[in-house]
Write a protein that holds these residues in place. Structure first.
Motif, PDB file in Angstrom:
ATOM      1  N   GLU A  63      66.816 -29.902  29.651  1.00  0.00           N
ATOM      2  CA  GLU A  63      66.224 -30.191  30.959  1.00  0.00           C
ATOM      3  C   GLU A  63      64.704 -30.229  30.862  1.00  0.00           C
ATOM      4  OE1 GLU A  63      66.421 -28.488  35.542  1.00  0.00           O
ATOM      5  OE2 GLU A  63      67.586 -27.524  33.957  1.00  0.00           O
ATOM      6  N   SER A  64      64.121 -29.280  30.139  1.00  0.00           N
ATOM      7  CA  SER A  64      62.668 -29.257  29.948  1.00  0.00           C
ATOM      8  C   SER A  64      62.203 -30.474  29.155  1.00  0.00           C
ATOM      9  CB  SER A  64      62.251 -27.983  29.218  1.00  0.00           C
ATOM     10  OG  SER A  64      62.508 -26.864  30.014  1.00  0.00           O
ATOM     11  N   ALA A  65      62.977 -30.864  28.142  1.00  0.00           N
ATOM     12  CA  ALA A  65      62.609 -32.041  27.343  1.00  0.00           C
ATOM     13  C   ALA A  65      62.644 -33.303  28.195  1.00  0.00           C
ATOM     14  CB  ALA A  65      63.541 -32.182  26.143  1.00  0.00           C
ATOM     15  N   LEU A  66      63.669 -33.446  29.031  1.00  0.00           N
ATOM     16  CA  LEU A  66      63.747 -34.616  29.907  1.00  0.00           C
ATOM     17  C   LEU A  66      62.581 -34.641  30.895  1.00  0.00           C
ATOM     18  CD1 LEU A  66      67.579 -34.755  30.648  1.00  0.00           C
ATOM     19  CD2 LEU A  66      66.244 -36.317  29.225  1.00  0.00           C
ATOM     20  N   PHE A  67      62.209 -33.467  31.399  1.00  0.00           N
ATOM     21  CA  PHE A  67      61.067 -33.397  32.306  1.00  0.00           C
ATOM     22  C   PHE A  67      59.782 -33.793  31.578  1.00  0.00           C
ATOM     23  CE2 PHE A  67      57.574 -31.098  34.347  1.00  0.00           C
ATOM     24  CZ  PHE A  67      57.683 -31.610  35.630  1.00  0.00           C
ATOM     25  N   ALA A  68      59.637 -33.337  30.326  1.00  0.00           N
ATOM     26  CA  ALA A  68      58.440 -33.694  29.553  1.00  0.00           C
ATOM     27  C   ALA A  68      58.392 -35.194  29.270  1.00  0.00           C
ATOM     28  CB  ALA A  68      58.415 -32.909  28.247  1.00  0.00           C
ATOM     29  N   VAL A  69      59.542 -35.796  28.988  1.00  0.00           N
ATOM     30  CA  VAL A  69      59.586 -37.248  28.757  1.00  0.00           C
ATOM     31  C   VAL A  69      59.210 -37.982  30.042  1.00  0.00           C
ATOM     32  CG1 VAL A  69      61.150 -39.176  28.293  1.00  0.00           C
ATOM     33  CG2 VAL A  69      61.208 -37.162  26.845  1.00  0.00           C
ATOM     34  N   GLN A  70      59.730 -37.516  31.167  1.00  0.00           N
ATOM     35  CA  GLN A  70      59.389 -38.126  32.454  1.00  0.00           C
ATOM     36  C   GLN A  70      57.889 -38.025  32.718  1.00  0.00           C
ATOM     37  OE1 GLN A  70      61.360 -36.240  35.727  1.00  0.00           O
ATOM     38  NE2 GLN A  70      60.307 -37.439  37.272  1.00  0.00           N
ATOM     39  N   ALA A  71      57.295 -36.866  32.447  1.00  0.00           N
ATOM     40  CA  ALA A  71      55.856 -36.692  32.648  1.00  0.00           C
ATOM     41  C   ALA A  71      55.063 -37.583  31.699  1.00  0.00           C
ATOM     42  CB  ALA A  71      55.478 -35.225  32.446  1.00  0.00           C
ATOM     43  N   ALA A  72      55.523 -37.719  30.458  1.00  0.00           N
ATOM     44  CA  ALA A  72      54.817 -38.569  29.492  1.00  0.00           C
ATOM     45  C   ALA A  72      54.865 -40.039  29.909  1.00  0.00           C
ATOM     46  CB  ALA A  72      55.419 -38.391  28.097  1.00  0.00           C
ATOM     47  N   ILE A  73      55.997 -40.480  30.404  1.00  0.00           N
ATOM     48  CA  ILE A  73      56.104 -41.867  30.879  1.00  0.00           C
ATOM     49  C   ILE A  73      55.168 -42.096  32.068  1.00  0.00           C
ATOM     50  CG2 ILE A  73      57.651 -43.525  32.006  1.00  0.00           C
ATOM     51  CD1 ILE A  73      59.901 -42.385  30.232  1.00  0.00           C
ATOM     52  N   GLY A  74      55.144 -41.160  32.990  1.00  0.00           N
ATOM     53  CA  GLY A  74      54.241 -41.278  34.133  1.00  0.00           C
ATOM     54  C   GLY A  74      52.784 -41.298  33.711  1.00  0.00           C
ATOM     55  N   ALA A  75      52.419 -40.421  32.759  1.00  0.00           N
ATOM     56  CA  ALA A  75      51.041 -40.406  32.271  1.00  0.00           C
ATOM     57  C   ALA A  75      50.708 -41.711  31.556  1.00  0.00           C
ATOM     58  CB  ALA A  75      50.832 -39.219  31.335  1.00  0.00           C
ATOM     59  N   GLY A  76      51.667 -42.254  30.823  1.00  0.00           N
ATOM     60  CA  GLY A  76      51.441 -43.536  30.142  1.00  0.00           C
ATOM     61  C   GLY A  76      51.216 -44.672  31.120  1.00  0.00           C
ATOM     62  N   VAL A  77      51.998 -44.695  32.189  1.00  0.00           N
ATOM     63  CA  VAL A  77      51.836 -45.745  33.206  1.00  0.00           C
ATOM     64  C   VAL A  77      50.467 -45.629  33.870  1.00  0.00           C
ATOM     65  CG1 VAL A  77      52.685 -46.539  35.463  1.00  0.00           C
ATOM     66  CG2 VAL A  77      54.290 -46.073  33.622  1.00  0.00           C
ATOM     67  N   LEU A  78      50.071 -44.406  34.222  1.00  0.00           N
ATOM     68  CA  LEU A  78      48.752 -44.211  34.832  1.00  0.00           C
ATOM     69  C   LEU A  78      47.630 -44.589  33.872  1.00  0.00           C
ATOM     70  CD1 LEU A  78      49.160 -40.877  36.826  1.00  0.00           C
ATOM     71  CD2 LEU A  78      48.801 -43.169  37.729  1.00  0.00           C
ATOM     72  N   ALA A  79      47.744 -44.183  32.605  1.00  0.00           N
ATOM     73  CA  ALA A  79      46.710 -44.515  31.623  1.00  0.00           C
ATOM     74  C   ALA A  79      46.615 -46.021  31.425  1.00  0.00           C
ATOM     75  CB  ALA A  79      47.008 -43.822  30.298  1.00  0.00           C
ATOM     76  N   TYR A  80      47.742 -46.704  31.388  1.00  0.00           N
ATOM     77  CA  TYR A  80      47.731 -48.157  31.252  1.00  0.00           C
ATOM     78  C   TYR A  80      47.037 -48.806  32.445  1.00  0.00           C
ATOM     79  CZ  TYR A  80      49.342 -52.960  31.081  1.00  0.00           C
ATOM     80  OH  TYR A  80      49.386 -54.334  31.074  1.00  0.00           O
ATOM     81  N   TYR A  81      47.368 -48.347  33.645  1.00  0.00           N
ATOM     82  CA  TYR A  81      46.778 -48.917  34.860  1.00  0.00           C
ATOM     83  C   TYR A  81      45.263 -48.736  34.872  1.00  0.00           C
ATOM     84  CZ  TYR A  81      45.426 -49.367  39.735  1.00  0.00           C
ATOM     85  OH  TYR A  81      44.778 -49.720  40.889  1.00  0.00           O
ATOM     86  N   PHE A  82      44.815 -47.489  34.625  1.00  0.00           N
ATOM     87  CA  PHE A  82      43.375 -47.240  34.655  1.00  0.00           C
ATOM     88  C   PHE A  82      42.663 -47.945  33.502  1.00  0.00           C
ATOM     89  CE2 PHE A  82      44.620 -43.491  37.286  1.00  0.00           C
ATOM     90  CZ  PHE A  82      43.963 -43.902  38.428  1.00  0.00           C
ATOM     91  N   GLY A  83      43.295 -48.030  32.342  1.00  0.00           N
ATOM     92  CA  GLY A  83      42.703 -48.768  31.231  1.00  0.00           C
ATOM     93  C   GLY A  83      42.586 -50.248  31.530  1.00  0.00           C
ATOM     94  N   LEU A  84      43.610 -50.794  32.166  1.00  0.00           N
ATOM     95  CA  LEU A  84      43.578 -52.207  32.543  1.00  0.00           C
ATOM     96  C   LEU A  84      42.463 -52.478  33.552  1.00  0.00           C
ATOM     97  CD1 LEU A  84      45.134 -54.906  32.222  1.00  0.00           C
ATOM     98  CD2 LEU A  84      46.442 -54.243  34.238  1.00  0.00           C
TER      99      LEU A  84
END
Length: 137
Positions: free
Chosen positions: A69-90
């Protein structure tokens, strides 16, 4: 050190302090699970208030262990951080591209260049320019 670097270092120190201070000060030592998630704390509070409470529905997927459960939550947080980083980088890349394009145009605008880019051999002005030198229609 530039102002932005100072701000970034200060923010990093604040984040580290927020993560380390609760552990260093022993906050939550009197609890069975000191840093349990909000869902677990809410479930505990509800069962203390009303022991006969029945949930309205059950989860679609129940992980077999807390670690998964913790690993799935960490993956979800990493995906969200990646989407935000991509948006701000773009956004930053587009802004820098626009600034570079404007910087390239600024030196050219100081020269006597035609608006449309078309010149005649005898007249360096635009072919469509009127008598006053303004672009014609």
């Amino acid at each position: 050190m530039s102002r932005n670097t100072r701000i970034n270092v200060l923010l990093l120190l604040v984040v580290v302090a927020l993560a380390v201070l609760p552990l260093a000060l022993g906050l939550g030592d009197d609890e069975e699970e000191p840093f349990a998630g909000a869902d677990a704390q809410a479930e505990t509070a509800i069962t203390e208030i009303d022991p006969d409470y029945e949930p309205w529905f059950s989860p679609l997927y129940e992980p077999p262990s807390g670690e998964i459960e913790s690993a799935l939550f960490a993956v979800q947080a990493a995906i969200g951080a990646g989407v935000l980083a991509y948006y701000f980088g773009l956004r930053r890349g587009r802004r820098q591209g626009e600034q570079r394009a404007l910087a390239r145009q600024a030196p050219e605008s100081g020269r006597d260049t035609p608006v449309s880019g078309r010149e005649t051999p005898g007249n360096p002005r635009d072919v469509t320019a009127g008598a006053d030198g303004e672009p014609g229609v």
